[in-house]
Design a protein around this motif. Structure first.
Motif, PDB file in Angstrom:
ATOM      1  N   LEU A 278      58.383  33.048  31.613  1.00  0.00           N
ATOM      2  CA  LEU A 278      57.491  31.881  31.670  1.00  0.00           C
ATOM      3  C   LEU A 278      56.474  31.970  32.808  1.00  0.00           C
ATOM      4  O   LEU A 278      55.400  31.382  32.736  1.00  0.00           O
ATOM      5  CB  LEU A 278      58.308  30.587  31.808  1.00  0.00           C
ATOM      6  N   ARG A 279      56.828  32.738  33.848  1.00  0.00           N
ATOM      7  CA  ARG A 279      55.906  32.890  34.992  1.00  0.00           C
ATOM      8  C   ARG A 279      54.656  33.671  34.603  1.00  0.00           C
ATOM      9  O   ARG A 279      53.645  33.607  35.306  1.00  0.00           O
ATOM     10  CB  ARG A 279      56.633  33.562  36.152  1.00  0.00           C
ATOM     11  N   HIS A 281      52.976  32.974  31.944  1.00  0.00           N
ATOM     12  CA  HIS A 281      52.095  31.901  31.480  1.00  0.00           C
ATOM     13  C   HIS A 281      51.662  30.983  32.622  1.00  0.00           C
ATOM     14  O   HIS A 281      50.513  30.539  32.670  1.00  0.00           O
ATOM     15  CB  HIS A 281      52.794  31.083  30.394  1.00  0.00           C
ATOM     16  N   THR A 282      52.585  30.694  33.543  1.00  0.00           N
ATOM     17  CA  THR A 282      52.279  29.747  34.634  1.00  0.00           C
ATOM     18  C   THR A 282      51.588  30.418  35.815  1.00  0.00           C
ATOM     19  O   THR A 282      50.918  29.748  36.603  1.00  0.00           O
ATOM     20  CB  THR A 282      53.566  29.079  35.142  1.00  0.00           C
ATOM     21  N   GLU A 284      53.167  31.666  38.242  1.00  0.00           N
ATOM     22  CA  GLU A 284      54.008  31.397  39.414  1.00  0.00           C
ATOM     23  C   GLU A 284      54.558  32.690  40.005  1.00  0.00           C
ATOM     24  O   GLU A 284      55.033  33.567  39.284  1.00  0.00           O
ATOM     25  CB  GLU A 284      55.168  30.485  39.013  1.00  0.00           C
ATOM     26  N   SER A 297      56.732  37.667  40.882  1.00  0.00           N
ATOM     27  CA  SER A 297      57.306  36.696  39.952  1.00  0.00           C
ATOM     28  C   SER A 297      58.825  36.774  39.874  1.00  0.00           C
ATOM     29  O   SER A 297      59.471  35.857  39.403  1.00  0.00           O
ATOM     30  CB  SER A 297      56.723  36.894  38.548  1.00  0.00           C
TER      31      SER A 297
END
Length: 379
Positions: A278-279, A281-282, A284, A297
């Motif tokens: 998911l990082r 996409h974000t 982060e 990440s």
């Protein structure tokens, strides 16, 4: 003249009993004799009284009701003990340390922590226990018996406390709360481990000095030094140092990928993989290098990066003894010895040891195509 009451002493553990009948009942705990059997299920008991209590379970009559929470019990004494949960009454006190208990049996068990007494011994391996229930549970490690089953998923367990903890996976119950930050846990061991984050308490490895917040993590780490891998896969004989690693490995056989990305629908076998994905996409990058500030990440990428600063090269080639800082680097290097070329060109079939070499090669096809198009345009 003052009379002295006669006592009867057990020849095995020196326990003093007030009557011969009490001593006879006690001796059955050593002999494991269980002459009283249930006609319904075949369970056997050392005392007739215990058999009578047990048989009532088959009829399911619970006539003693708690006025506070409506819990029902088969026996009056069970209700009486239960009520103490609501009243907080703990009438049995330890003279050694002052701890108080709701039941006399709990106090007796506690007193053995001071005396070190372990009167219940396993006939198979000689292990000794302070409580008969602990011995009973231990015996199942020899017999393999797992009589407690989960109604949700069918998993079987050797003792009821393990089943109780397992059920929280399905219910999501987390009854253990941190008084400092409010974090909740499904097991008391999880809370204890968490509390060390606040207290700073650590357990250290004698081999390398690495520190851990709990003993189970330290034990698992020690196996990296000893090479011990006690957890084996029954399907392919792969062995692992941790039970969690074996559980993750078993998914490779089932092919199950229950965790899906809400953004791009990519499925994953582990929740941790999805979280890491998911990082992408974000954007982060929560793991930062303390030396140069580079952010990553995932923790493994940071760990590999840190070796740039430390110079550590833990991966060594068994053929030529060259050392590398990353596992991926030694994998690439080993192909120089094996001659393996796993990357192939779909245009001409040529193979390469590295993906980067394949990418460079593909440009020759692209340039050749562009040149052909240019010549055609000139014509």
């Amino acid at each position: 003249m003052q009379s002295t009451k006669k006592t009867y002493t057990c020849e095995v553990c020196d326990l003093s009993c007030s009557s011969k009948s009490t001593l006879n009942r006690h001796m059955q705990t050593h002999s494991q004799e269980k002459p009283y059997s249930c006609e319904e299920c075949g369970a056997s008991f050392a005392r007739n009284y215990n058999l009578k209590r047990h048989t009532q379970k088959h009829f399911g009559i619970k006539s003693f009701i708690c006025e506070v929470c409506n819990s029902a019990f088969l026996y009056r004494q069970d209700l009486k003990r239960h009520v103490q949960i609501h009243t907080g009454e703990r009438p049995f006190h330890c003279a050694a340390c002052g701890c108080s208990f709701a039941r006399n049996s709990h106090l007796k068990s506690h007193l053995r922590t001071h005396s070190g007494e372990r009167p219940h011994r396993c006939d198979e391996c000689g292990s000794a226990f302070s409580e008969s229930s602990a011995l009973k549970a231990h015996r199942r490690t020899h017999s393999g018996e797992k009589p407690y089953c989960c109604e949700e998923c069918g998993s079987a367990f050797a003792d009821p406390s393990t089943l109780k903890r397992h059920k929280r996976i399905h219910s999501g119950e987390k009854p253990y709360h941190c008084s400092m930050c409010g974090s909740a846990f499904s097991q008391s061991s999880g809370l204890k481990s968490h509390m060390r984050q606040h207290t700073g308490e650590k357990h250290f490895c004698e081999a390398c000095g690495a520190s851990f917040s709990n003993t189970s993590a330290l034990k698992a780490h020690i196996r990296t030094h000893t090479g011990e891998k006690p957890y084996s896969c029954q399907k392919c004989s792969s062995v692992f140092g941790r039970a969690s690693a074996l559980r993750r490995h078993m998914i490779t056989h089932s092919g199950e990928k229950p965790y899906s990305c809400d953004v791009c629908s990519t499925p994953f076998a582990r929740k941790a993989y999805l979280k890491e994905h998911l990082r992408i996409h974000t954007g982060e990058r929560p793991y930062s290098c303390k030396v140069c500030g580079s952010a990553f990440s995932n923790s493994s990428a940071l760990k590999a990066h840190n070796r740039i600063h430390t110079g550590e090269k833990p991966y060594s080639c068994e053929v030529c003894h060259l050392a590398f800082s990353q596992s991926s680097a030694i994998k690439r290097h080993l192909r120089t010895h094996t001659g393996e070329k796993p990357y192939s060109c779909q245009v001409c079939g040529k193979t390469f040891a590295r993906n980067s070499h394949l990418k460079e090669h593909l440009r020759t096809h692209t340039l050749h195509k562009e040149l052909e198009d240019f010549v055609q345009e000139l014509n």
